[in-house]
Write a protein that holds these residues in place. Structure first.
Motif, PDB file in Angstrom:
ATOM      1  N   ASN A 236       2.183   6.043   3.592  1.00 39.72           N
ATOM      2  CA  ASN A 236       2.059   5.762   4.522  1.00 39.72           C
ATOM      3  C   ASN A 236       1.504   6.301   6.403  1.00 39.72           C
ATOM      4  OD1 ASN A 236       1.557   4.306   2.290  1.00 39.72           O
ATOM      5  ND2 ASN A 236       2.701   2.905   2.340  1.00 39.72           N
TER       6      ASN A 236
ATOM      7  N   ARG B 102      -5.056  -1.634   1.860  1.00 39.61           N
ATOM      8  CA  ARG B 102      -4.140  -0.933   3.007  1.00 39.61           C
ATOM      9  C   ARG B 102      -4.797  -1.958   3.638  1.00 39.61           C
ATOM     10  NH1 ARG B 102      -5.861   3.608   0.430  1.00 39.61           N
ATOM     11  NH2 ARG B 102      -3.601   5.097   0.372  1.00 39.61           N
TER      12      ARG B 102
ATOM     13  N   ALA C 232       0.734  -1.068  -0.258  1.00 41.94           N
ATOM     14  CA  ALA C 232      -0.429   0.408   0.006  1.00 41.94           C
ATOM     15  C   ALA C 232       1.455   1.504  -0.026  1.00 41.94           C
ATOM     16  CB  ALA C 232      -0.883   0.211   1.499  1.00 41.94           C
ATOM     17  N   ILE C 233       0.399   2.177  -1.303  1.00 42.14           N
ATOM     18  CA  ILE C 233       1.026   3.322  -1.277  1.00 42.14           C
ATOM     19  C   ILE C 233       0.575   4.660  -1.298  1.00 42.14           C
ATOM     20  CG2 ILE C 233       2.327   4.974  -1.687  1.00 42.14           C
ATOM     21  CD1 ILE C 233       3.639   1.901  -3.924  1.00 42.14           C
ATOM     22  N   HIS C 234       0.536   5.836   0.232  1.00 39.18           N
ATOM     23  CA  HIS C 234      -0.898   7.002   0.421  1.00 39.18           C
ATOM     24  C   HIS C 234       0.467   7.661   0.395  1.00 39.18           C
ATOM     25  CE1 HIS C 234      -4.501   9.285   0.936  1.00 39.18           C
ATOM     26  NE2 HIS C 234      -3.480   9.627   1.990  1.00 39.18           N
TER      27      HIS C 234
END
Length: 84
Positions: A36, A82, A16-18
């Motif tokens: 993240n 996520r 997951a990449i935010h």
């Protein structure tokens, strides 16, 4: 290359990449990315095999197992993943 141009099998393996925020600066040492929930500088690791290479011009460059790609805060390649 943009993250969307990565091979589909590789994209599926991305953690997951935010990207919440990017701070660009004339001095590269003062550039920051909030990814993240962590404040990172170029060269730091986000996860196993995933490294932040560069920050600037509204995007980051990441390296995932030898594949370099770019992302902006508006990209969500792992939406819904996520917590995986």
């Amino acid at each position: 290359m943009p993250w969307g141009a990565l091979p589909p099998g590789l994209r599926a393996r991305l953690p997951a990449i935010h990207i919440a925020a990017l701070i660009d600066h004339a001095d590269p040492a003062r550039r920051l990315a909030l990814i993240n929930g962590r404040t990172l500088h170029a060269g730091e690791w986000l996860a196993e095999g995933l490294r932040l290479v560069a920050i600037g011009a509204g995007r980051v460059t990441l390296d995932f197992h030898g594949y370099r790609f770019t992302m902006t805060p508006f990209d969500e390649p792992t939406r819904g993943r996520r917590g995986d």
